[in-house]
Design a protein around this motif. Structure first.
Motif, PDB file in Angstrom:
ATOM      1  N   ARG A 182       0.821  -1.209   0.000  1.00 35.57           N
ATOM      2  CA  ARG A 182       0.000   0.000   0.000  1.00 35.57           C
ATOM      3  C   ARG A 182       0.858   1.263   0.000  1.00 35.57           C
ATOM      4  O   ARG A 182       0.545   2.237  -0.686  1.00 35.57           O
ATOM      5  CB  ARG A 182      -0.907  -0.003   1.231  1.00 35.57           C
ATOM      6  N   ARG A 183       1.933   1.244   0.757  1.00 34.63           N
ATOM      7  CA  ARG A 183       2.822   2.410   0.801  1.00 34.63           C
ATOM      8  C   ARG A 183       3.473   2.647  -0.563  1.00 34.63           C
ATOM      9  O   ARG A 183       3.588   3.789  -1.023  1.00 34.63           O
ATOM     10  CB  ARG A 183       3.886   2.186   1.865  1.00 34.63           C
ATOM     11  N   THR A 184       3.865   1.548  -1.230  1.00 35.43           N
ATOM     12  CA  THR A 184       4.481   1.688  -2.560  1.00 35.43           C
ATOM     13  C   THR A 184       3.483   2.263  -3.558  1.00 35.43           C
ATOM     14  O   THR A 184       3.811   3.176  -4.345  1.00 35.43           O
ATOM     15  CB  THR A 184       4.987   0.321  -3.043  1.00 35.43           C
ATOM     16  N   TRP A 185       2.260   1.719  -3.556  1.00 34.89           N
ATOM     17  CA  TRP A 185       1.241   2.230  -4.469  1.00 34.89           C
ATOM     18  C   TRP A 185       0.905   3.694  -4.188  1.00 34.89           C
ATOM     19  O   TRP A 185       0.676   4.491  -5.107  1.00 34.89           O
ATOM     20  CB  TRP A 185      -0.028   1.385  -4.367  1.00 34.89           C
ATOM     21  N   ARG A 186       0.903   4.070  -2.904  1.00 35.45           N
ATOM     22  CA  ARG A 186       0.628   5.466  -2.553  1.00 35.45           C
ATOM     23  C   ARG A 186       1.741   6.378  -3.080  1.00 35.45           C
ATOM     24  O   ARG A 186       1.487   7.464  -3.626  1.00 35.45           O
ATOM     25  CB  ARG A 186       0.503   5.599  -1.036  1.00 35.45           C
ATOM     26  N   VAL A 188       3.748   5.737  -5.647  1.00 39.26           N
ATOM     27  CA  VAL A 188       3.665   5.778  -7.119  1.00 39.26           C
ATOM     28  C   VAL A 188       2.541   6.702  -7.567  1.00 39.26           C
ATOM     29  O   VAL A 188       2.687   7.481  -8.529  1.00 39.26           O
ATOM     30  CB  VAL A 188       3.471   4.350  -7.667  1.00 39.26           C
ATOM     31  N   THR A 189       1.405   6.646  -6.879  1.00 38.16           N
ATOM     32  CA  THR A 189       0.276   7.513  -7.249  1.00 38.16           C
ATOM     33  C   THR A 189       0.623   8.980  -7.067  1.00 38.16           C
ATOM     34  O   THR A 189       0.326   9.827  -7.930  1.00 38.16           O
ATOM     35  CB  THR A 189      -0.952   7.146  -6.407  1.00 38.16           C
ATOM     36  N   ILE A 190       1.256   9.293  -5.932  1.00 39.14           N
ATOM     37  CA  ILE A 190       1.635  10.692  -5.687  1.00 39.14           C
ATOM     38  C   ILE A 190       2.641  11.167  -6.729  1.00 39.14           C
ATOM     39  O   ILE A 190       2.535  12.287  -7.271  1.00 39.14           O
ATOM     40  CB  ILE A 190       2.204  10.840  -4.262  1.00 39.14           C
ATOM     41  N   ALA A 192       3.035  10.024  -9.805  1.00 42.78           N
ATOM     42  CA  ALA A 192       2.354  10.176 -11.093  1.00 42.78           C
ATOM     43  C   ALA A 192       1.532  11.458 -11.128  1.00 42.78           C
ATOM     44  O   ALA A 192       1.515  12.185 -12.136  1.00 42.78           O
ATOM     45  CB  ALA A 192       1.469   8.966 -11.359  1.00 42.78           C
ATOM     46  N   CYS A 193       0.847  11.762 -10.024  1.00 41.66           N
ATOM     47  CA  CYS A 193       0.043  12.988  -9.976  1.00 41.66           C
ATOM     48  C   CYS A 193       0.922  14.233 -10.069  1.00 41.66           C
ATOM     49  O   CYS A 193       0.593  15.191 -10.778  1.00 41.66           O
ATOM     50  CB  CYS A 193      -0.783  13.020  -8.694  1.00 41.66           C
ATOM     51  N   THR A 195       3.919  14.423 -11.458  1.00 40.68           N
ATOM     52  CA  THR A 195       4.451  14.499 -12.821  1.00 40.68           C
ATOM     53  C   THR A 195       3.415  15.023 -13.801  1.00 40.68           C
ATOM     54  O   THR A 195       3.698  15.886 -14.643  1.00 40.68           O
ATOM     55  CB  THR A 195       4.931  13.117 -13.268  1.00 40.68           C
TER      56      THR A 195
END
Length: 209
Positions: A182-186, A188-190, A192-193, A195
């Motif tokens: 979950r921490r990794t996905w969070r 990556v999402t941040i 991507a947003c 960027t």
């Protein structure tokens, strides 16, 4: 050499008027050679004539180029004069139409309108800077307000503030594979947003500026 042989053959003959076959053969060869020499001389004269023509063409080439440049310049000048006369004709037609309509004093073309090189308004750079500043202020205000209005208990400090007592013990956060995922996905999402936001801001600045 053939002439010498012919002379030698004539001197060795017994009769002054008679000719030997050898002499006649040599004379025939001599005549053939004379004919070939004449043909070669004619060919040489023809080639010299062609060479002279080519030399004249080479000499006249710069003159032709200068004449072509002069003709091109005259064409450019004539085209500019034609466009000027065409503009005058259009002005005269407009004036004639205005006179015919009784509006000669109302409409008069003094100078052709010029297109602006840059927009007078709005000032896009100022709008972009003000927008960024307002976005930062709104984000900070929203964050502070959300933190102030959030009633969620998230740790021992929140328990002490809500119940006015200190907890005896607290269970630490257990980081297993699910939590790490979950921490990794969070993250990556941040990323991507962020960027996408930077790319969108850059594209917007390019369109505005």
């Amino acid at each position: 050499a053939l002439q010498a042989r012919i002379a030698a053959g004539e001197g060795s003959s017994t009769s002054g008027t008679a000719r030997t076959p050898m002499t006649m053969q040599l004379q025939t060869q001599l005549n053939a050679i004379d004919t070939q020499i004449g043909a070669l001389q004619a060919r040489s004269a023809e080639l010299r004539g062609k060479l002279g023509g080519l030399e004249r063409q080479i000499v006249e080439t710069p003159q032709v180029e200068r004449e072509y440049q002069n003709v091109t310049r005259d064409l450019t000048i004539a085209r500019a004069k034609y466009e000027q006369l065409l503009n005058r004709q259009m002005d005269a037609e407009v004036t004639e139409a205005a006179i015919a309509g009784g509006r000669a004093d109302e409409f008069r073309v003094v100078q052709a309108p010029l297109l602006p090189t840059e927009p007078s308004k709005p000032q896009r750079a100022v709008i972009a800077v003000v927008g960024i500043i307002l976005a930062i202020i709104i984000a900070l205000t929203f964050t502070v307000a959300r933190e102030a209005l959030d009633q969620t208990v998230r740790g021992g400090r929140d328990v002490r503030d809500v119940l006015s007592v200190s907890p005896l013990v607290s269970i630490p956060s257990i980081r297993n594979s699910v939590a790490l995922r979950r921490r990794t996905w969070r993250f990556v999402t941040i990323a991507a947003c962020v960027t996408a936001g930077i790319w969108a801001a850059f594209q917007g600045l390019q369109l505005w500026l």
